[in-house]
Design an enzyme around this catalytic site. Structure first.
Site, short mmCIF file in Angstrom:
data_model
loop_
_atom_site.label_atom_id
_atom_site.label_comp_id
_atom_site.label_asym_id
_atom_site.label_seq_id
_atom_site.Cartn_x
_atom_site.Cartn_y
_atom_site.Cartn_z
N ASN A 33 -7.48 4.31 -5.20
CA ASN A 33 -7.07 4.90 -6.49
C ASN A 33 -7.02 3.85 -7.59
OD1 ASN A 33 -4.81 3.46 -5.87
ND2 ASN A 33 -3.35 5.12 -6.20
N ASP A 57 -5.75 9.03 -4.21
CA ASP A 57 -4.46 8.41 -3.90
C ASP A 57 -4.06 8.88 -2.50
OD1 ASP A 57 -1.78 7.86 -3.54
OD2 ASP A 57 -1.20 8.37 -5.59
N GLY A 103 -2.49 11.45 10.46
CA GLY A 103 -2.81 12.87 10.64
C GLY A 103 -4.32 13.09 10.63
N LYS A 106 -5.84 11.80 13.83
CA LYS A 106 -5.57 12.73 14.93
C LYS A 106 -6.53 13.93 14.85
CE LYS A 106 -1.65 15.53 16.46
NZ LYS A 106 -1.42 16.58 15.45
N ALA A 115 -3.16 -2.04 8.34
CA ALA A 115 -2.92 -3.40 7.86
C ALA A 115 -1.42 -3.61 7.71
CB ALA A 115 -3.61 -3.59 6.50
N TYR A 146 8.30 -3.60 0.11
CA TYR A 146 7.04 -3.89 0.81
C TYR A 146 7.29 -4.07 2.30
CZ TYR A 146 2.62 -6.42 1.81
OH TYR A 146 1.41 -6.84 2.31
N THR A 176 -3.83 -14.44 3.23
CA THR A 176 -5.29 -14.56 3.27
C THR A 176 -5.83 -14.65 1.85
OG1 THR A 176 -5.36 -13.39 5.35
CG2 THR A 176 -7.39 -13.39 4.08
N ARG A 187 -0.42 -14.12 -6.79
CA ARG A 187 -0.31 -14.84 -5.51
C ARG A 187 -0.67 -16.30 -5.76
NH1 ARG A 187 -2.83 -10.47 -1.27
NH2 ARG A 187 -3.99 -9.70 -3.07
P1 NAD Z 1 -5.31 -5.58 -3.00
O1 NAD Z 1 -4.24 -5.22 -3.97
O2 NAD Z 1 -6.45 -6.40 -3.48
O3 NAD Z 1 -5.90 -4.26 -2.36
C1 NAD Z 1 -5.16 -3.11 -2.10
C2 NAD Z 1 -5.99 -1.90 -2.50
O4 NAD Z 1 -5.27 -0.69 -2.16
C3 NAD Z 1 -6.26 -1.83 -4.01
O5 NAD Z 1 -7.63 -1.64 -4.25
C4 NAD Z 1 -5.42 -0.64 -4.48
O6 NAD Z 1 -5.96 -0.01 -5.61
C5 NAD Z 1 -5.42 0.23 -3.23
N1 NAD Z 1 -4.31 1.19 -3.18
C6 NAD Z 1 -2.98 0.93 -3.32
N2 NAD Z 1 -2.26 2.06 -3.23
C7 NAD Z 1 -3.16 3.07 -3.03
C8 NAD Z 1 -3.05 4.48 -2.85
N3 NAD Z 1 -1.85 5.09 -2.89
N4 NAD Z 1 -4.17 5.19 -2.65
C9 NAD Z 1 -5.38 4.59 -2.61
N5 NAD Z 1 -5.57 3.27 -2.77
C10 NAD Z 1 -4.47 2.51 -2.99
O7 NAD Z 1 -4.60 -6.29 -1.76
P2 NAD Z 1 -5.22 -6.99 -0.46
O8 NAD Z 1 -4.81 -8.39 -0.45
O9 NAD Z 1 -6.66 -6.66 -0.33
O10 NAD Z 1 -4.40 -6.25 0.70
C11 NAD Z 1 -4.98 -5.20 1.45
C12 NAD Z 1 -4.06 -4.82 2.60
O11 NAD Z 1 -3.82 -5.95 3.44
C13 NAD Z 1 -2.68 -4.31 2.14
O12 NAD Z 1 -2.29 -3.26 2.99
C14 NAD Z 1 -1.80 -5.51 2.34
O13 NAD Z 1 -0.46 -5.14 2.58
C15 NAD Z 1 -2.42 -6.17 3.56
N6 NAD Z 1 -2.12 -7.61 3.60
C16 NAD Z 1 -2.81 -8.50 2.82
C17 NAD Z 1 -2.47 -9.85 2.89
C18 NAD Z 1 -3.22 -10.90 2.11
O14 NAD Z 1 -2.86 -12.07 2.22
N7 NAD Z 1 -4.23 -10.59 1.34
C19 NAD Z 1 -1.42 -10.27 3.70
C20 NAD Z 1 -0.73 -9.33 4.46
C21 NAD Z 1 -1.09 -8.00 4.40
N1 UDP Z 2 4.47 -19.49 -5.60
C1 UDP Z 2 4.64 -20.56 -6.46
N2 UDP Z 2 4.08 -20.51 -7.71
C2 UDP Z 2 3.34 -19.45 -8.13
C3 UDP Z 2 3.15 -18.36 -7.25
C4 UDP Z 2 3.74 -18.42 -6.00
O1 UDP Z 2 5.30 -21.56 -6.13
O2 UDP Z 2 2.87 -19.50 -9.28
C5 UDP Z 2 5.08 -19.56 -4.26
C6 UDP Z 2 5.91 -18.35 -3.86
O3 UDP Z 2 7.23 -18.48 -4.33
C7 UDP Z 2 5.80 -18.40 -2.35
C8 UDP Z 2 4.41 -18.97 -2.10
O4 UDP Z 2 4.02 -19.61 -3.32
O5 UDP Z 2 6.76 -19.28 -1.82
C9 UDP Z 2 3.38 -17.94 -1.73
O6 UDP Z 2 3.47 -16.90 -2.66
P1 UDP Z 2 2.49 -15.65 -2.69
O7 UDP Z 2 2.90 -14.79 -3.83
O8 UDP Z 2 1.08 -16.13 -2.68
O9 UDP Z 2 2.69 -14.88 -1.31
P2 UDP Z 2 3.93 -14.60 -0.32
O10 UDP Z 2 3.56 -15.38 0.88
O11 UDP Z 2 5.23 -15.07 -0.92
O12 UDP Z 2 3.87 -13.14 -0.12
#
Ligand code: NAD
Ligand code: UDP
Length: 328
Positions: A33, A57, A103, A106, A115, A146, A176, A187
Site C-alpha cells: 500500500n 492494504d 487465512g 489456509k 518476517a 512494533y 539488514t 535507520r
Molecule cells: P520497508 O519499510 O522498506 O518495507 C515495508 C513495506 O511494507 C513497505 O513497502 C510498506 O509500504 C509495506 N506495508 C506496510 N504496511 C502495509 C500494509 N498494511 N499493507 C500493505 N503493505 C504495507 O521495510 P523493510 O526493511 O523492507 O522490512 C520488511 C519486513 O522485514 C518488515 O516486516 C520488517 O518488520 C522486517 N524486518 C526488517 C529488518 C531490516 O533490518 N530491514 C529487520 C527486522 C525485520
Molecule cells: N542511531 C544513531 N544515530 C542515528 C540513527 C540511529 O545513533 O542517526 C542508533 C540507534 O539509536 C540504535 C542504532 O543506531 O542504537 C540502530 O538504529 P536503527 O534505527 O538502525 O535500528 P534498530 O536496531 O534500533 O531498530
C-alpha cells in the site's frame, strides 16, 4: 509454474525478494500500500511477464485469484521513526494483516513465511540472542507497538500451524541493509550516509556504546530463501554476527565516505536496545547458511547506491529531522 505472493513488495526487503523469486522462475505477485515503500523499487519489474502488482492494504481482507503455493508476509513499517510515527498501522499490519494472510494461506493450502525481527528479544539480557530466549520487551514503551505486533504475529502463526496444520516459517531478521533502503528512513546506515552526503554532522544517539550487527541484503535474502524451503516451522535467526558499537560504526562511515564532518551526540531513544548480536548456530545447522558479505564490502555497495540518488531524494524532508521522534 509456482506462484508466490510477497507482501511489502515495494519496500526494501520485499523488492529484493521479488527479484530473487522472479529470477528463480516463479510467478510473483507483489502487494503493497506504499505506506513506507516506494513504487520505484519495483519499476524494473513492471513489464516482466512473471510479475504482477496489487496495490492493497493487507489489514483489509486479502483476495488473490487463482492458486498460490507460497506467501511471504513482509508488509510492516520497519524503521523506528516509521513505527513511532504510524504506531496503530504498525500494530494492525502485524496483527490483522498477519491474520488475513494466514487465512489466505489456509484457503489456498499455501506455505507461509512471516518476517519477524530481533526486536522480539527487546533489550536483551541474553547475549548473543538464541531463538530459545524469550526476550525483554516493554510492551507499553514507544517501541512496544512494533515489538508486540511482531510477537503477536509469531504467536498467531504458531497457532495456525498447530490448529490447522498450516505450513509456516518464521524468520527473525536482524538489522539488514543495502540498496533500496530509504535514505531518509532514519535507520542508522541511511542516516549516517545521508548526513555524510549532505555535509552534516553524524548523529550518534546516546554515548554510542550500544551495539548492532549488520547483515547485507543478499545474505538475508539467501537465508530467507533457504528457510522457506526447509521443513522447520519454529523461528530462525538470520543476521550477521559481526557486532560493532554505534560509535565505532560512525567512525567506519566517516572513513568510507571521506566526510570532514564530526560526530555529535543526541539523546538515546527510549528502550533502544543496548546490544544485539544473532546467534546463528541454528541457521548454520538446518539451512547450511551463513553470511558471506563482509561489512566493508556491503557498505561500499550501499554507499554507491545512495551516492547515485537524485538531489531531491537526498534533501527530502519527510523524516529528515528524525531526532524529534526520539524521546518526547
Ligand atoms: P520497508 O519499510 O522498506 O518495507 C515495508 C513495506 O511494507 C513497505 O513497502 C510498506 O509500504 C509495506 N506495508 C506496510 N504496511 C502495509 C500494509 N498494511 N499493507 C500493505 N503493505 C504495507 O521495510 P523493510 O526493511 O523492507 O522490512 C520488511 C519486513 O522485514 C518488515 O516486516 C520488517 O518488520 C522486517 N524486518 C526488517 C529488518 C531490516 O533490518 N530491514 C529487520 C527486522 C525485520
Ligand atoms: N542511531 C544513531 N544515530 C542515528 C540513527 C540511529 O545513533 O542517526 C542508533 C540507534 O539509536 C540504535 C542504532 O543506531 O542504537 C540502530 O538504529 P536503527 O534505527 O538502525 O535500528 P534498530 O536496531 O534500533 O531498530
Amino acid at each position: 509454474m509456482k506462484r508466490i505472493l510477497i507482501t511489502g513488495a515495494a519496500g526494501f526487503l520485499g523488492s529484493h525478494l521479488c527479484d530473487r523469486f522472479v529470477h528463480e522462475g516463479y510467478d510473483v505477485i507483489g502487494m503493497d500500500n506504499f505506506i513506507t515503500g516506494d513504487q520505484k523499487n519495483l519499476q524494473h519489474l513492471e513489464n516482466h511477464p512473471h510479475f504482477e502488482f496489487i496495490r492493497h492494504d493487507v489489514t483489509e481482507f486479502v483476495s488473490v485469484e487463482g492458486p498460490l503455493d507460497y506467501i511471504l508476509h513482509f508488509a510492516s513499517p520497519a524503521s523506528p521513526i516509521d513505527y513511532l510515527k504510524i504506531p496503530i498501522q504498525t500494530l494492525k499490519v502485524g496483527s490483522l494483516g498477519t491474520h488475513n494472510l494466514l487465512g489466505l494461506a489456509k484457503a489456498k493450502k499455501a506455505r507461509i513465511l512471516i518476517a519477524s525481527t530481533s526486536e522480539v528479544y527487546g533489550d536483551p539480557l541474553v547475549h548473543p540472542q538464541t531463538e530459545a530466549y524469550y526476550g525483554n520487551v516493554n510492551c507499553i514503551g514507544p517501541r512496544g507497538v512494533y515489538d508486540e505486533a511482531k510477537r503477536f504475529q509469531e504467536a498467531i502463526t504458531m497457532a495456525y500451524h498447530r490448529v490447522h496444520g498450516l505450513e509456516t516459517r518464521i524468520v527473525r531478521i536482524f538489522n539488514t541493509y543495502g540498496p533500496r533502503m530509504r535514505l531518509n528512513d532514519g535507520r542508522v546506515i541511511p542516516a549516517f550516509m545521508g548526513q555524510a552526503l549532505r555535509g552534516e554532522d553524524l548523529t550518534v544517539f546516546g554515548d554510542g556504546s550500544q551495539t548492532r550487527s549488520f547483515c547485507y541484503v543478499d545474505d538475508q535474502v539467501e537465508g530467507i530463501y533457504r528457510l522457506l524451503f526447509s521443513n522447520y516451522s519454529e523461528p530462525v535467526n538470520i543476521g550477521n554476527p559481526n557486532e560493532i558499537s554505534i560509535r565505532s560504526f560512525a567512525d567506519e562511515i566517516i572513513k568510507l565516505t571521506g566526510t570532514k564532518q564530526k560526530v555529535i551526540y543526541k539523546d538515546l531513544p527510549v528502550n533502544d536496545p543496548m546490544q544485539r548480536q544473532p546467534d546463528i548456530t541454528l541457521a548454520k545447522k538446518i539451512l547450511n547458511w551463513e553470511p558471506k558479505v563482509d561489512r566493508a564490502e556491503g557498505l561500499k555497495i550501499t554507499y554507491n547506491y545512495f551516492k547515485d540518488l537524485s538531489k531531491e531524494e537526498l534533501y527530502k524532508t519527510e523524516h529528515k529531522d528524525f531526532t524529534k521522534f526520539n524521546n518526547k
